[in-house]
Write a protein that holds these residues in place. Structure first.
Motif, PDB file in Angstrom:
ATOM      1  N   GLN A   1       0.841  -1.198   0.000  1.00 26.70           N
ATOM      2  CA  GLN A   1       0.000   0.000   0.000  1.00 26.70           C
ATOM      3  C   GLN A   1       0.879   1.253   0.000  1.00 26.70           C
ATOM      4  O   GLN A   1       0.654   2.194  -0.780  1.00 26.70           O
ATOM      5  N   ALA A   2       1.901   1.255   0.873  1.00 25.54           N
ATOM      6  CA  ALA A   2       2.813   2.403   0.939  1.00 25.54           C
ATOM      7  C   ALA A   2       3.561   2.570  -0.386  1.00 25.54           C
ATOM      8  O   ALA A   2       3.749   3.692  -0.874  1.00 25.54           O
ATOM      9  N   ARG A   3       3.947   1.439  -0.979  1.00 24.44           N
ATOM     10  CA  ARG A   3       4.670   1.481  -2.261  1.00 24.44           C
ATOM     11  C   ARG A   3       3.805   2.110  -3.354  1.00 24.44           C
ATOM     12  O   ARG A   3       4.242   3.008  -4.087  1.00 24.44           O
ATOM     13  N   VAL A   4       2.551   1.625  -3.463  1.00 22.10           N
ATOM     14  CA  VAL A   4       1.659   2.120  -4.521  1.00 22.10           C
ATOM     15  C   VAL A   4       1.347   3.603  -4.309  1.00 22.10           C
ATOM     16  O   VAL A   4       1.288   4.376  -5.275  1.00 22.10           O
ATOM     17  N   ASP A   5       1.158   4.013  -3.052  1.00 22.76           N
ATOM     18  CA  ASP A   5       0.860   5.421  -2.779  1.00 22.76           C
ATOM     19  C   ASP A   5       2.003   6.340  -3.207  1.00 22.76           C
ATOM     20  O   ASP A   5       1.778   7.501  -3.549  1.00 22.76           O
TER      21      ASP A   5
ATOM     22  N   ILE B   1       8.886   5.597   1.763  1.00 24.03           N
ATOM     23  CA  ILE B   1       8.091   4.394   2.077  1.00 24.03           C
ATOM     24  C   ILE B   1       8.360   3.962   3.517  1.00 24.03           C
ATOM     25  O   ILE B   1       7.442   3.654   4.279  1.00 24.03           O
ATOM     26  N   GLY B   2       9.642   3.971   3.898  1.00 20.27           N
ATOM     27  CA  GLY B   2      10.009   3.629   5.280  1.00 20.27           C
ATOM     28  C   GLY B   2       9.379   4.564   6.290  1.00 20.27           C
ATOM     29  O   GLY B   2       8.929   4.136   7.363  1.00 20.27           O
ATOM     30  N   ASP B   3       9.319   5.866   5.945  1.00 18.91           N
ATOM     31  CA  ASP B   3       8.679   6.846   6.843  1.00 18.91           C
ATOM     32  C   ASP B   3       7.202   6.511   7.045  1.00 18.91           C
ATOM     33  O   ASP B   3       6.682   6.584   8.171  1.00 18.91           O
TER      34      ASP B   3
END
Length: 559
Positions: free
Chosen positions: A167-171, A188-190
């Motif tokens: 989800q974070a990657r796609v966003d 993404i890590g944040d």
């Protein structure tokens, strides 16, 4: 004087009257006020640690267990449950739930409560909720607080969730096959670190599916390390559950080891007919060795021989390398379709090829078509559907259904697991139970029987029919071990001062009733389900109560 003396007598008399009245009222209150909210009497108590049952009474006050043992008959309670002849266990914990985007709209969660689930942990597919246009949109970390607030004490079961790295990657990157820059990886890590601070329990991936498939192991190691300071864990639908099961398990182990966090295999299985009985013992050995080396790694399982997922799983990942919209266009192109077929039928696939895994289209069934043309064929296998439609290649039917359903995700049932592999996995003491199913949207049903039958089936199949698990061990996997594994230390066993989640069931009667043909049949034999000291299932009927709490991860509130 007589006047003063008379006044004093009147004052003393008044005081005595007041004291008498107070004593009388206190006596009445004491008589009317029960000692406990709930007493469960005479049941065979299995405490969730793996120990055999013992006879014990249980008292509950203010949502927690307050007394376990022999409770005198003189003790009173608002509700007394006669559990004679029944088993009394901690509430059952679904470690792989899929309700993160539906529970808000179906808070009674009846399919879960009916099968004894009092706590569900979700998040494989990311946290999405409906926007004003009635479309699901991503919930970023800064909105998780209100997301949890809207659920807490408005739901009938306890609930927690992971946050999806996908989800974070796609966003941040979109859904295409692109390599993130160093700066994007930090972003993404944040996001993932912020999600931990908002109360998520760890991070997930679903590496078998695009766009998750496009992650490199190196990048996953780096982003996973970011959740370590918050007690996060890495949980994955691994990259391949078929021919390349062992490298996929190794990837999970490597990520957990590098990041210094616990790792978990979602729905551990070998879904590849040619290697039934061969790969699972080796995969178990790999996990055992990693545990011996000090990695907190484990797995969960649902007790079915068929999985359920999108029909897009029949396609090689490259079809999706430019995103989902382009993938649909690819499927419409006859020349590209020829290339896809070459890949599917070539054998020795480098990707998780469900045609190979299932041993042919006859072992893949249409579950949800989301299109009136094809809905009549739901429940049939694709060899049969192709014959009825006079289509030579069943693959064409599958891919036409994907196009017709879009933007909905057409679903299939895939028979690709053996009884022996299923049993070997279930016998491992570090395997917990996860349904891989959520609560349905209002007015809908979940299409796989695991959404309605998973937990009673563990008892019916592995304990009663096969006799390979004791009842105490089966309950431990559903309760004490699941809670310990998830870092939930105030639930999962029956002990004083812990939250009172309870299932009371009849061992002779308990069984799952859901089938692939009728997936939404509730189980039988579960008499009561109690969540946080409140009866939510009473003689098999949902009471409408919503005492469920949010289960926050260990990083909740950290700076």
């Amino acid at each position: 004087s007589d006047m003063v003396r008379a006044t004093k007598v009147i004052q003393v008399t008044a005081i005595l009257c007041m004291v008498s009245a107070a004593i009388y009222l206190l006596t009445i209150a004491t008589v009317n006020q029960s000692d406990y909210h709930i007493i469960i009497r005479g049941g065979k108590v299995i405490d969730g640690t793996g120990s055999p049952w013992v006879y014990a009474d249980i008292a509950i006050n203010d949502g927690k267990f307050v007394k376990i043992g022999s409770i005198p008959n003189s003790a009173s309670a608002t509700t007394v449950i006669n559990a004679t002849g029944k088993y009394v266990t901690p509430g059952w914990i679904d470690v792989m739930d899929q309700s993160q985007s539906t529970l808000l709209y179906n808070p009674k969660a009846e399919n879960k409560l009916q099968m004894g689930v009092t706590t569900s942990i979700a998040g494989e597919a990311g946290v999405y909720i409906l926007n004003k246009y009635n479309e699901f949109e991503s919930v970023p970390p800064h909105r998780l607080g209100s997301y949890f607030d809207n659920l807490d004490r408005e739901i009938s079961m306890n609930f927690g969730t992971y946050y999806s790295a996908d989800q974070a990657r796609v966003d941040i990157l979109g859904d295409e096959d692109v390599d993130p820059t160093g700066e994007q990886l930090v972003k993404i890590g944040d996001v993932l670190a912020d999600a931990m601070k908002e109360g998520c329990m760890g991070i997930t991936t679903a590496l078998m599916y695009p766009p998750s498939y496009f992650w490199t192991t190196k990048d996953l190691k780096n982003v996973s390390k970011r959740v370590a300071p918050y007690g996060g864990r890495y949980v994955s639908h691994i990259r391949d559950e078929s021919r390349k099961l062992l490298p996929a398990i190794q990837e999970l182990i490597d990520i957990g080891t590098y990041a210094g966090i616990p790792a978990e295999v979602f729905h551990f299985k070998n879904s590849y007919q040619p290697t039934w009985g061969k790969l699972v013992p080796k995969a178990i050995e790999m996990i055992e060795n990693a545990r011996e080396d000090g990695l907190d790694v484990a797995a969960n399982q649902y007790p079915y021989l068929a999985g359920g997922t999108g029909l897009s799983s029949t396609l090689p990942p490259w079809v999706y390398e430019n995103g989902e919209i382009q993938a649909i266009e690819n499927l419409k192109d006859p020349e590209i379709r020829k290339e896809i077929k070459k890949d599917v039928y070539a054998g020795n696939s480098t990707w998780s090829n469900f045609y190979e895994s299932c041993g042919g289209w006859q072992n893949i069934f249409l579950n949800k078509a989301f299109n009136p043309t094809y809905e009549q064929f739901e429940g049939s296998d694709f060899t049969t559907i192709a014959r009825e439609l006079n289509v030579e290649d069943p693959a064409d039917v599958i891919w036409d259904i994907i196009i017709a359903a879009y933007p909905e995700r057409a679903l299939g049932i895939y028979f690709f697991v053996s009884v022996d592999d299923l049993t070997d996995i279930q016998l491992q003491p570090w395997v917990s139970i996860g349904s891989d199913a959520g609560v349905p949207m209002p007015g809908k049903i979940e299409g796989h029987p695991r959404a309605y039958g998973t937990f009673p089936k563990i008892i019916r199949y592995f304990v009663k029919e096969k006799g390979v698990l004791t009842l105490g061990e089966a309950i431990r996997k559903m309760t004490g071990w699941a809670a310990t594994r998830l870092g939930i230390h105030d639930r999962g066993v029956i002990r004083t001062n812990l939250w009172a989640d309870v299932v009371i069931f009849d061992y002779e009667l308990i069984e799952d009733r859901a089938t692939y043909a009728k997936p939404d049949e509730y189980p039988v034999g579960i008499n009561y389900v109690i969540v946080n000291g409140v009866i939510v299932l009473d003689n098999g009927m949902h009471t409408g109560k919503t005492p469920g709490r949010i289960i926050y991860g260990p990083g909740y509130g950290m700076k």
